[in-house]
Structure formats: C-alpha cells, structure tokens
Design a protein around this motif. Structure first.
Motif, PDB file in Angstrom:
ATOM      1  N   TYR A 161       0.829  -1.204   0.000  1.00  0.00           N
ATOM      2  CA  TYR A 161       0.000   0.000   0.000  1.00  0.00           C
ATOM      3  C   TYR A 161       0.862   1.252   0.000  1.00  0.00           C
ATOM      4  N   ILE A 162       0.207   2.349  -0.326  1.00  0.00           N
ATOM      5  CA  ILE A 162       0.825   3.673  -0.325  1.00  0.00           C
ATOM      6  C   ILE A 162       0.106   4.475   0.755  1.00  0.00           C
ATOM      7  N   HIS A 163       0.886   5.189   1.556  1.00  0.00           N
ATOM      8  CA  HIS A 163       0.284   6.080   2.543  1.00  0.00           C
ATOM      9  C   HIS A 163       0.824   7.479   2.303  1.00  0.00           C
ATOM     10  N   VAL A 164      -0.061   8.437   2.296  1.00  0.00           N
ATOM     11  CA  VAL A 164       0.333   9.830   2.105  1.00  0.00           C
ATOM     12  C   VAL A 164      -0.097  10.626   3.330  1.00  0.00           C
ATOM     13  N   GLU A 165       0.792  11.491   3.773  1.00  0.00           N
ATOM     14  CA  GLU A 165       0.487  12.440   4.842  1.00  0.00           C
ATOM     15  C   GLU A 165       0.261  13.779   4.150  1.00  0.00           C
ATOM     16  N   ILE A 166      -0.856  14.413   4.450  1.00  0.00           N
ATOM     17  CA  ILE A 166      -1.190  15.671   3.792  1.00  0.00           C
ATOM     18  C   ILE A 166      -1.447  16.735   4.849  1.00  0.00           C
ATOM     19  N   VAL A 167      -0.660  17.800   4.778  1.00  0.00           N
ATOM     20  CA  VAL A 167      -0.826  18.946   5.664  1.00  0.00           C
ATOM     21  C   VAL A 167      -1.669  19.950   4.896  1.00  0.00           C
ATOM     22  N   MET A 168      -2.811  20.309   5.486  1.00  0.00           N
ATOM     23  CA  MET A 168      -3.807  21.093   4.768  1.00  0.00           C
ATOM     24  C   MET A 168      -4.238  22.311   5.587  1.00  0.00           C
ATOM     25  N   LYS A 169      -4.468  23.414   4.879  1.00  0.00           N
ATOM     26  CA  LYS A 169      -4.963  24.623   5.531  1.00  0.00           C
ATOM     27  C   LYS A 169      -6.472  24.517   5.716  1.00  0.00           C
ATOM     28  N   ARG A 170      -6.950  24.863   6.915  1.00  0.00           N
ATOM     29  CA  ARG A 170      -8.379  24.842   7.231  1.00  0.00           C
ATOM     30  C   ARG A 170      -9.128  25.677   6.207  1.00  0.00           C
ATOM     31  N   ASP A 171     -10.173  25.111   5.671  1.00  0.00           N
ATOM     32  CA  ASP A 171     -10.989  25.762   4.657  1.00  0.00           C
ATOM     33  C   ASP A 171     -12.397  25.193   4.809  1.00  0.00           C
ATOM     34  N   GLU A 172     -13.381  26.042   4.822  1.00  0.00           N
ATOM     35  CA  GLU A 172     -14.761  25.592   5.012  1.00  0.00           C
ATOM     36  C   GLU A 172     -15.247  24.703   3.866  1.00  0.00           C
ATOM     37  N   SER A 173     -14.521  24.735   2.723  1.00  0.00           N
ATOM     38  CA  SER A 173     -14.953  23.927   1.580  1.00  0.00           C
ATOM     39  C   SER A 173     -14.444  22.482   1.656  1.00  0.00           C
ATOM     40  N   ILE A 174     -13.655  22.152   2.670  1.00  0.00           N
ATOM     41  CA  ILE A 174     -13.157  20.779   2.815  1.00  0.00           C
ATOM     42  C   ILE A 174     -14.328  19.879   3.203  1.00  0.00           C
ATOM     43  N   THR A 175     -14.525  18.827   2.415  1.00  0.00           N
ATOM     44  CA  THR A 175     -15.602  17.875   2.678  1.00  0.00           C
ATOM     45  C   THR A 175     -15.070  16.445   2.539  1.00  0.00           C
ATOM     46  N   ALA A 176     -15.822  15.503   3.053  1.00  0.00           N
ATOM     47  CA  ALA A 176     -15.474  14.090   2.890  1.00  0.00           C
ATOM     48  C   ALA A 176     -15.362  13.767   1.410  1.00  0.00           C
ATOM     49  N   GLU A 177     -16.260  14.309   0.601  1.00  0.00           N
ATOM     50  CA  GLU A 177     -16.247  14.038  -0.834  1.00  0.00           C
ATOM     51  C   GLU A 177     -14.928  14.477  -1.473  1.00  0.00           C
TER      52      GLU A 177
END
Length: 148
Positions: free
Chosen positions: A50-66
């Motif tokens: 498997y491949i695992h990615v760590e993603i550092v993301m800026k808080r944004d109200e548009s972030i959704t599960a989708e």
C-alpha cells in the motif's frame, strides 16, 4: 517519492485546496530506484502492499469528505491500485504556515512530530480494492474535530 507526491498534489489543487503532501510506501521487496524510473516501473517491480500519504492542509470551510475521498480515489485510479491511505492534518492559517516552513527544511518527517503543532483535526481516509473503509459521516465528523 516526488513523482508519487506530484500525483496527490495535482489532485489537491484540482479540489481547490491548499495543502502539501509527502509519501510513505510499503513494499513487499526492496528495489533499486533509478532517476529515470517511472511510477509504473516502481509499482511493477516493488509489488507494493500500500501507499500512505500524509497531507498537511490549511483549514478551509470547503473541505468535505467528498473532496478528501476524491483525492484518494483519483490517485488510486492513477496508480491502478494498490491500497491507498491518507492522513489529512488540518491546520489554521498561522499554524499551517509554520508547519509548511518546517516541512520545506526536512527531507522526511515522522508524522508524530506534527502532533506537537496545534491542528484542528486529523482525518484518515483509506481506499482498498473493496472500496472506502470510512463513511462520509465518519470523515465529516473528524473534519468537525470529533475524535481529534
């Protein structure tokens, strides 16, 4: 690893999100990596689990599960499997900038070092040949800080 990260980063940008990623790959056998090696060559020769990615993301109200699932799904499709998991570390503006500045100075990072920063939420998304492990409801709950 930069070639793998570029696939995820392209998908992140297409979702309109501000983030950076780094990859950890878990292969069944070690292989010699050459500069001109393609992702396809690597996948074929390494017999990845498997491949695992760590993603550092800026808080944004548009972030959704989708959106988070779409990033993983499109990367999965690009790599033609194997299983892919992603941990999304979501930070407010100031902390996000500080974490990104730190990431630019290191070649590799242990994800536990991110825990010393104040993050809003930590979301795990996994896609296997059987589909997504987490439901949209579980992911959205974590996005709201539940289970952080």
């Amino acid at each position: 690893m930069n070639k793998f990260a570029a696939v995820f980063n392209k998908e992140i940008v297409e979702q309109g999100l501000d983030a950076s990623s780094w990859i950890r790959i878990h292969s069944k056998q070690p292989i010699e990596i050459t500069k001109g090696m393609t992702i396809e060559d690597y996948l074929q020769k390494s017999n990845l689990d498997y491949i695992h990615v760590e993603i550092v993301m800026k808080r944004d109200e548009s972030i959704t599960a989708e959106k988070l699932k779409t990033i993983v799904q499109r990367s999965y499709d690009e790599f033609n499997g194997p299983s892919i998991s992603a941990t999304y570390w979501i930070f407010k503006d100031d902390e996000y900038k500080e974490v990104n500045d730190m990431l630019k100075k290191v070649a590799n990072i242990d994800p536990s070092s991110l825990e010393s920063y104040e993050y809003d939420s930590n979301v795990f998304v996994e896609l296997t040949e059987n589909g997504f492990v987490e439901s949209d409801e579980d992911i959205n709950n974590r996005l709201e800080g539940g289970g952080n």
